[in-house]
Design a protein around this motif. Structure first.
Motif, PDB file in Angstrom:
ATOM      1  N   MET A   1       0.840  -1.202   0.000  1.00 22.35           N
ATOM      2  CA  MET A   1       0.000   0.000   0.000  1.00 22.35           C
ATOM      3  C   MET A   1       0.874   1.250   0.000  1.00 22.35           C
ATOM      4  N   THR A   2       0.368   2.252  -0.629  1.00 20.32           N
ATOM      5  CA  THR A   2       1.090   3.513  -0.713  1.00 20.32           C
ATOM      6  C   THR A   2       0.310   4.560   0.048  1.00 20.32           C
ATOM      7  N   ALA A   3       1.017   5.288   0.889  1.00 21.06           N
ATOM      8  CA  ALA A   3       0.369   6.397   1.565  1.00 21.06           C
ATOM      9  C   ALA A   3       0.217   7.526   0.560  1.00 21.06           C
ATOM     10  N   VAL A   4      -0.977   8.021   0.387  1.00 19.88           N
ATOM     11  CA  VAL A   4      -1.188   9.085  -0.592  1.00 19.88           C
ATOM     12  C   VAL A   4      -1.005  10.436   0.102  1.00 19.88           C
ATOM     13  N   ALA A   5      -0.056  11.209  -0.426  1.00 15.72           N
ATOM     14  CA  ALA A   5       0.257  12.514   0.151  1.00 15.72           C
ATOM     15  C   ALA A   5      -0.634  13.587  -0.471  1.00 15.72           C
ATOM     16  N   ASP A   6      -0.418  14.793  -0.053  1.00 16.58           N
ATOM     17  CA  ASP A   6      -1.092  15.960  -0.607  1.00 16.58           C
ATOM     18  C   ASP A   6      -0.837  16.009  -2.120  1.00 16.58           C
ATOM     19  N   PRO A   7      -1.886  16.265  -2.932  1.00 20.75           N
ATOM     20  CA  PRO A   7      -1.679  16.320  -4.396  1.00 20.75           C
ATOM     21  C   PRO A   7      -0.561  17.274  -4.800  1.00 20.75           C
ATOM     22  N   ALA A   8      -0.393  18.365  -4.046  1.00 20.63           N
ATOM     23  CA  ALA A   8       0.645  19.342  -4.392  1.00 20.63           C
ATOM     24  C   ALA A   8       2.036  18.718  -4.314  1.00 20.63           C
ATOM     25  N   VAL A   9       2.196  17.722  -3.438  1.00 20.23           N
ATOM     26  CA  VAL A   9       3.493  17.050  -3.296  1.00 20.23           C
ATOM     27  C   VAL A   9       3.853  16.361  -4.607  1.00 20.23           C
ATOM     28  N   TYR A  10       2.856  15.669  -5.208  1.00 13.46           N
ATOM     29  CA  TYR A  10       3.137  14.950  -6.456  1.00 13.46           C
ATOM     30  C   TYR A  10       3.397  15.933  -7.592  1.00 13.46           C
ATOM     31  N   ALA A  11       2.604  16.995  -7.644  1.00 11.97           N
ATOM     32  CA  ALA A  11       2.784  17.987  -8.711  1.00 11.97           C
ATOM     33  C   ALA A  11       4.186  18.590  -8.631  1.00 11.97           C
ATOM     34  N   ASP A  12       4.640  18.847  -7.406  1.00 12.07           N
ATOM     35  CA  ASP A  12       5.974  19.423  -7.220  1.00 12.07           C
ATOM     36  C   ASP A  12       7.070  18.426  -7.637  1.00 12.07           C
ATOM     37  N   ARG A  13       6.893  17.165  -7.252  1.00 14.45           N
ATOM     38  CA  ARG A  13       7.894  16.151  -7.624  1.00 14.45           C
ATOM     39  C   ARG A  13       7.960  15.988  -9.145  1.00 14.45           C
ATOM     40  N   VAL A  14       6.786  15.999  -9.773  1.00 14.48           N
ATOM     41  CA  VAL A  14       6.756  15.851 -11.238  1.00 14.48           C
ATOM     42  C   VAL A  14       7.424  17.049 -11.906  1.00 14.48           C
ATOM     43  N   ALA A  15       7.184  18.245 -11.363  1.00 13.30           N
ATOM     44  CA  ALA A  15       7.830  19.443 -11.939  1.00 13.30           C
ATOM     45  C   ALA A  15       9.344  19.303 -11.843  1.00 13.30           C
ATOM     46  N   ARG A  16       9.824  18.769 -10.717  1.00 14.20           N
ATOM     47  CA  ARG A  16      11.280  18.639 -10.546  1.00 14.20           C
ATOM     48  C   ARG A  16      11.862  17.572 -11.467  1.00 14.20           C
ATOM     49  N   VAL A  17      11.125  16.477 -11.662  1.00 10.78           N
ATOM     50  CA  VAL A  17      11.683  15.441 -12.537  1.00 10.78           C
ATOM     51  C   VAL A  17      11.657  15.921 -13.990  1.00 10.78           C
ATOM     52  N   ARG A  18      10.660  16.733 -14.336  1.00 12.96           N
ATOM     53  CA  ARG A  18      10.636  17.284 -15.700  1.00 12.96           C
ATOM     54  C   ARG A  18      11.830  18.212 -15.930  1.00 12.96           C
ATOM     55  N   ALA A  19      12.165  18.992 -14.914  1.00  9.40           N
ATOM     56  CA  ALA A  19      13.332  19.872 -15.047  1.00  9.40           C
ATOM     57  C   ALA A  19      14.600  19.026 -15.241  1.00  9.40           C
ATOM     58  N   ALA A  20      14.687  17.933 -14.493  1.00  8.36           N
ATOM     59  CA  ALA A  20      15.857  17.049 -14.631  1.00  8.36           C
ATOM     60  C   ALA A  20      15.873  16.384 -16.006  1.00  8.36           C
ATOM     61  N   MET A  21      14.687  16.034 -16.511  1.00  3.67           N
ATOM     62  CA  MET A  21      14.600  15.426 -17.848  1.00  3.67           C
ATOM     63  C   MET A  21      15.080  16.412 -18.906  1.00  3.67           C
ATOM     64  N   ALA A  22      14.651  17.659 -18.764  1.00  5.96           N
ATOM     65  CA  ALA A  22      15.047  18.675 -19.743  1.00  5.96           C
ATOM     66  C   ALA A  22      16.564  18.823 -19.750  1.00  5.96           C
ATOM     67  N   THR A  23      17.153  18.849 -18.560  1.00  5.80           N
ATOM     68  CA  THR A  23      18.608  18.987 -18.446  1.00  5.80           C
ATOM     69  C   THR A  23      19.323  17.793 -19.068  1.00  5.80           C
ATOM     70  N   SER A  24      18.750  16.598 -18.902  1.00 11.03           N
ATOM     71  CA  SER A  24      19.404  15.382 -19.401  1.00 11.03           C
ATOM     72  C   SER A  24      19.016  15.029 -20.830  1.00 11.03           C
ATOM     73  N   GLY A  25      18.190  15.866 -21.464  1.00  9.66           N
ATOM     74  CA  GLY A  25      17.804  15.579 -22.841  1.00  9.66           C
ATOM     75  C   GLY A  25      16.874  14.391 -22.982  1.00  9.66           C
ATOM     76  N   LEU A  26      16.006  14.186 -21.995  1.00  7.50           N
ATOM     77  CA  LEU A  26      15.038  13.084 -22.054  1.00  7.50           C
ATOM     78  C   LEU A  26      13.691  13.617 -22.538  1.00  7.50           C
ATOM     79  N   ASP A  27      13.098  12.903 -23.479  1.00 11.03           N
ATOM     80  CA  ASP A  27      11.807  13.336 -24.015  1.00 11.03           C
ATOM     81  C   ASP A  27      10.631  12.768 -23.244  1.00 11.03           C
ATOM     82  N   VAL A  28      10.801  11.575 -22.709  1.00 11.74           N
ATOM     83  CA  VAL A  28       9.674  10.951 -22.017  1.00 11.74           C
ATOM     84  C   VAL A  28      10.188  10.024 -20.918  1.00 11.74           C
ATOM     85  N   LEU A  29       9.395   9.953 -19.840  1.00 13.30           N
ATOM     86  CA  LEU A  29       9.706   9.064 -18.717  1.00 13.30           C
ATOM     87  C   LEU A  29       8.602   8.013 -18.647  1.00 13.30           C
TER      88      LEU A  29
END
Ligand code: ZN
Ligand code: ZN
Ligand code: ZN
Length: 371
Positions: free
Chosen positions: A1-29
């Motif tokens: 089971m996964t504890a579901v956090a505040d939706p804003a937590v996921y949105a923030d994590r996704v924003a950060r991974v997208r920034a890392a993807m852009a830096t690394s030249g990744l088009d899709v995860l």
């Protein structure tokens, strides 16, 4: 089971991974089974032959592709993904490939089943694949305040079991390692863990094998017993090692333990923000080498810990990552003398701006117990 956090937590994590993807030249995860998907979406994929996969483009909308019968389990995160359920007669590989089409570089979750990757490789011949951990690992490695609180609670629960061990409340003499392992596992649960990940109990010479599996060996008076145990509490892992001696330890064991204790404590103190992971390993290794046991310390000093028992950052020679606030990891040097004895001492530590914070506070001595 996964504890579901505040939706804003996921949105923030996704924003950060997208920034890392852009830096690394990744088009899709592409994320399937494993700890990355719940970390970024709150949803944990069932380990099934039916494909579940998040398709997260570097920009544009993300889609969580799930088997129709799993869809009711999904807690929707509209700010993070749209849900796309596939029916039994559809080919989910084609659905994912269509969503990822045009990507020249994709990153795929490290724990994705090979069958899905093999099929995706055939469906997307122009796409280069990399491991998702190259972008997700550094993000997951740095814990926020809520995650540190969860690690602290898991550590405190493991400490309570260690305290029972030290107090002689866990019977040892006359029981097998396997029986003591089962006892420790039950106590981890009684102290709040929802899951036990492992409970290594290694008596006497068995402890010279760092990952010895608790077995039929009966524990005797005079043994030194190594106990390394941990589990998951509210989604975050504990991991602690303590050794106890059933009677006064030999001079040889006592001397080796003194070296180990000094090495472990010095390595913990050295784990300040800005220090490299390999430097922390070096602190422990130098003291153990100076003590004459360098060749007996046969593993890295530690591993990152969080939603997984082992994750970034690894405390090992060659890892030049500098510790940053929120990095959580074990500090667990050991001394292993084949055919004779094994000793290890392990705490979980979090690097903070105020210095290293230990998640474990159980007695660090080689406690003599009568149990
Ligand atoms: Zn281990
Ligand atoms: Zn451990
Ligand atoms: Zn560990």
């Amino acid at each position: 089971m996964t504890a579901v956090a505040d939706p804003a937590v996921y949105a923030d994590r996704v924003a950060r991974v997208r920034a890392a993807m852009a830096t690394s030249g990744l088009d899709v995860l592409l994320l399937s089974v494993g700890a990355d998907l719940p970390y970024f979406t709150g949803y944990e994929a069932m380990p099934l032959e039916r494909l579940t996969m998040l398709v997260l483009p570097v920009d544009g909308d993300a889609t969580l592709v799930v088997p129709r019968l799993e869809a009711p389990r999904v807690v929707e995160q509209p700010d993070v993904f749209a849900l796309l359920a596939w029916d039994e007669t559809e080919n989910p590989i084609e659905i994912v490939a269509a969503l990822a089409k045009g990507a020249s570089t994709a990153a795929i979750g490290d724990h994705t089943w090979a069958r899905f990757l093999v099929d995706l490789l055939a469906e997307l011949p122009a796409t280069t694949f990399r491991r998702a951990s190259t972008v997700t690992g550094p993000i997951r490695a740095r814990k926020d305040a809520a995650e540190i609180a969860a690690l602290r609670a898991a550590g405190a629960a493991a400490d309570r079991v260690a305290a029972q061990l030290h107090a002689g409340e866990i019977p040892l003499v006359g029981r097998t390692e396997a029986q003591v392992s089962a006892d420790i596992s039950n106590r981890l649960k009684a102290e709040g863990h929802e899951r036990v990940n492992f409970a290594i109990v290694a008596a006497g010479a068995n402890a010279a094998s760092p990952h010895h599996e608790a077995g039929p060996r009966v524990i005797e008076r005079g043994d030194v017993v190594l106990c390394d145990f941990g589990g998951k509490l509210a989604g975050y892992c504990s991991d602690i090692t303590r050794c106890v001696s059933l009677g006064e330890p030999s001079t040889e064991v006592a001397d080796a333990y003194a070296v180990l204790l000094e090495a472990q404590q010095a390595a913990v103190r050295s784990a300040v923000v800005g220090t490299t992971c390999e430097a922390v390993d070096g602190v422990a290794r130098r003291i153990i080498t100076d003590g004459g046991y360098g060749e007996r310390f046969i593993h890295r000093t530690g591993h990152g810990i969080g939603v997984e028992e082992h994750e970034d950052p690894y405390i090992v020679a060659g890892n030049v990552t500098s510790l940053a606030p929120g990095h959580a990891f074990s500090v667990e040097p050991g001394i292993y003398v084949s055919g004779n004895f094994g000793l290890r001492l392990e705490d979980i530590v979090v690097a903070t701006d105020a210095g290293p914070e230990a998640m474990n506070h159980a007695n660090h001595a080689l406690v003599v117990v009568d149990a």
